[in-house]
Motif scaffolding. Structure first.
Motif, PDB file in Angstrom:
ATOM      1  N   LYS A 132       0.823  -1.208   0.000  1.00 12.77           N
ATOM      2  CA  LYS A 132       0.000   0.000   0.000  1.00 12.77           C
ATOM      3  C   LYS A 132       0.861   1.263   0.000  1.00 12.77           C
ATOM      4  N   ARG A 133       2.193   1.101   0.077  1.00 15.56           N
ATOM      5  CA  ARG A 133       3.112   2.241   0.058  1.00 15.56           C
ATOM      6  C   ARG A 133       4.130   2.098  -1.054  1.00 15.56           C
ATOM      7  N   LYS A 134       4.601   3.227  -1.516  1.00 12.47           N
ATOM      8  CA  LYS A 134       5.610   3.274  -2.571  1.00 12.47           C
ATOM      9  C   LYS A 134       6.926   2.682  -2.081  1.00 12.47           C
ATOM     10  N   ALA A 135       7.595   1.974  -2.985  1.00 14.02           N
ATOM     11  CA  ALA A 135       8.926   1.449  -2.693  1.00 14.02           C
ATOM     12  C   ALA A 135       9.714   1.383  -3.996  1.00 14.02           C
ATOM     13  N   ALA A 136      11.019   1.332  -3.891  1.00 16.42           N
ATOM     14  CA  ALA A 136      11.896   1.306  -5.064  1.00 16.42           C
ATOM     15  C   ALA A 136      11.573   0.109  -5.949  1.00 16.42           C
ATOM     16  N   GLY A 137      11.557   0.343  -7.250  1.00 17.91           N
ATOM     17  CA  GLY A 137      11.325  -0.728  -8.212  1.00 17.91           C
ATOM     18  C   GLY A 137       9.868  -1.102  -8.406  1.00 17.91           C
ATOM     19  N   MET A 138       8.976  -0.358  -7.766  1.00 23.95           N
ATOM     20  CA  MET A 138       7.552  -0.675  -7.852  1.00 23.95           C
ATOM     21  C   MET A 138       6.792   0.420  -8.593  1.00 23.95           C
ATOM     22  N   LYS A 139       5.640   0.031  -9.078  1.00 26.82           N
ATOM     23  CA  LYS A 139       4.766   0.973  -9.773  1.00 26.82           C
ATOM     24  C   LYS A 139       3.384   0.908  -9.132  1.00 26.82           C
ATOM     25  N   GLN A 140       2.744   2.060  -9.063  1.00 27.23           N
ATOM     26  CA  GLN A 140       1.391   2.097  -8.520  1.00 27.23           C
ATOM     27  C   GLN A 140       0.412   1.554  -9.559  1.00 27.23           C
ATOM     28  N   VAL A 141      -0.456   0.652  -9.117  1.00 29.21           N
ATOM     29  CA  VAL A 141      -1.482   0.059  -9.968  1.00 29.21           C
ATOM     30  C   VAL A 141      -2.802   0.071  -9.215  1.00 29.21           C
ATOM     31  N   ILE A 142      -3.855  -0.302  -9.912  1.00 27.96           N
ATOM     32  CA  ILE A 142      -5.167  -0.374  -9.270  1.00 27.96           C
ATOM     33  C   ILE A 142      -5.764  -1.752  -9.516  1.00 27.96           C
ATOM     34  N   TYR A 143      -6.102  -2.438  -8.425  1.00 26.12           N
ATOM     35  CA  TYR A 143      -6.845  -3.685  -8.467  1.00 26.12           C
ATOM     36  C   TYR A 143      -8.184  -3.436  -7.785  1.00 26.12           C
ATOM     37  N   CYS A 144      -9.281  -3.671  -8.501  1.00 23.34           N
ATOM     38  CA  CYS A 144     -10.633  -3.505  -7.941  1.00 23.34           C
ATOM     39  C   CYS A 144     -10.791  -2.166  -7.226  1.00 23.34           C
ATOM     40  N   GLU A 145     -10.369  -1.108  -7.900  1.00 23.87           N
ATOM     41  CA  GLU A 145     -10.528   0.275  -7.441  1.00 23.87           C
ATOM     42  C   GLU A 145      -9.712   0.630  -6.199  1.00 23.87           C
ATOM     43  N   GLU A 146      -8.733  -0.206  -5.855  1.00 28.12           N
ATOM     44  CA  GLU A 146      -7.823   0.084  -4.738  1.00 28.12           C
ATOM     45  C   GLU A 146      -6.409   0.226  -5.286  1.00 28.12           C
ATOM     46  N   LYS A 147      -5.657   1.189  -4.739  1.00 26.56           N
ATOM     47  CA  LYS A 147      -4.277   1.424  -5.179  1.00 26.56           C
ATOM     48  C   LYS A 147      -3.318   0.523  -4.415  1.00 26.56           C
ATOM     49  N   TYR A 148      -2.359  -0.044  -5.176  1.00 25.97           N
ATOM     50  CA  TYR A 148      -1.303  -0.872  -4.606  1.00 25.97           C
ATOM     51  C   TYR A 148      -0.011  -0.540  -5.345  1.00 25.97           C
ATOM     52  N   TRP A 149       1.104  -0.989  -4.773  1.00 24.63           N
ATOM     53  CA  TRP A 149       2.412  -0.872  -5.406  1.00 24.63           C
ATOM     54  C   TRP A 149       2.917  -2.285  -5.648  1.00 24.63           C
ATOM     55  N   VAL A 150       3.328  -2.570  -6.912  1.00 28.34           N
ATOM     56  CA  VAL A 150       3.780  -3.909  -7.277  1.00 28.34           C
ATOM     57  C   VAL A 150       5.020  -3.834  -8.158  1.00 28.34           C
ATOM     58  N   ARG A 151       5.715  -4.956  -8.240  1.00 32.49           N
ATOM     59  CA  ARG A 151       6.871  -5.099  -9.119  1.00 32.49           C
ATOM     60  C   ARG A 151       6.422  -5.735 -10.438  1.00 32.49           C
ATOM     61  N   PRO A 152       7.110  -5.456 -11.529  1.00 27.32           N
ATOM     62  CA  PRO A 152       6.779  -6.127 -12.789  1.00 27.32           C
ATOM     63  C   PRO A 152       6.838  -7.646 -12.670  1.00 27.32           C
ATOM     64  N   TYR A 153       7.776  -8.148 -11.883  1.00 21.16           N
ATOM     65  CA  TYR A 153       7.924  -9.598 -11.693  1.00 21.16           C
ATOM     66  C   TYR A 153       6.634 -10.205 -11.138  1.00 21.16           C
ATOM     67  N   THR A 154       5.983  -9.501 -10.219  1.00 18.99           N
ATOM     68  CA  THR A 154       4.728  -9.986  -9.637  1.00 18.99           C
ATOM     69  C   THR A 154       3.635 -10.055 -10.696  1.00 18.99           C
ATOM     70  N   VAL A 155       3.577  -9.064 -11.560  1.00 20.80           N
ATOM     71  CA  VAL A 155       2.576  -9.055 -12.630  1.00 20.80           C
ATOM     72  C   VAL A 155       2.842 -10.216 -13.587  1.00 20.80           C
ATOM     73  N   ALA A 156       4.102 -10.458 -13.931  1.00 19.91           N
ATOM     74  CA  ALA A 156       4.454 -11.583 -14.795  1.00 19.91           C
ATOM     75  C   ALA A 156       4.096 -12.905 -14.129  1.00 19.91           C
ATOM     76  N   TRP A 157       4.388 -13.043 -12.844  1.00 26.09           N
ATOM     77  CA  TRP A 157       4.059 -14.263 -12.105  1.00 26.09           C
ATOM     78  C   TRP A 157       2.552 -14.504 -12.120  1.00 26.09           C
ATOM     79  N   THR A 158       1.780 -13.439 -11.908  1.00 22.79           N
ATOM     80  CA  THR A 158       0.325 -13.548 -11.914  1.00 22.79           C
ATOM     81  C   THR A 158      -0.150 -14.112 -13.248  1.00 22.79           C
TER      82      THR A 158
END
Length: 133
Positions: free
Chosen positions: A25-51
């Protein structure tokens, strides 16, 4: 450890846990803010690829929440809401997974490999090898 935890969780078709990636829920290095079900999160590209690869492997992925009393699904189908394109990444999810994240190449790894094994054009000098010394 924070009381509130958010993860993308992978489960088999029977609902058994397979794996997870923490999202923030907070910004961190190497992450990008995204929205899942109208909620903001911070994720890594690797997590999106894994998903994406988990879905390709016929697993169910959801954003799940825990406040220390077990995991609760809060958002279905995150793979349809955030993709590698949202990060400006044109590589396949399997390539991102293989390299442990985005490798910055403008062409895919398979294109690079194909080019490396192809015969040089008439005006190109062949690539050297340590075997030719």
């Amino acid at each position: 450890m924070p009381l509130d935890e958010f993860s993308i969780v992978s489960r088999d078709t029977a609902g058994n846990f397979v794996g997870s990636h923490k999202i923030f829920k907070r910004k961190a290095a190497g992450m990008k803010q995204v929205i899942y079900c109208e909620e903001k999160y911070w994720v890594r590209p690797y997590t999106v690829a894994w998903t994406q690869t988990e879905v390709e492997n016929k697993r169910i992925v959801r954003v799940e929440y825990s406040a220390g009393k077990g995991w609760r699904p809060i958002c279905a189908n995150p793979q349809t809401q955030v993709t590698l394109n949202d990060f400006g990444i044109k590589q396949d999810a399997s390539e991102v997974m293989y390299f442990g994240g985005f490798n910055g190449a403008s062409e895919g790894v398979f294109d690079s490999m194909k080019r490396g094994f192809s015969t040089p054009k008439a005006d190109e000098k062949p690539a050297g090898s340590y075997h030719t010394n």
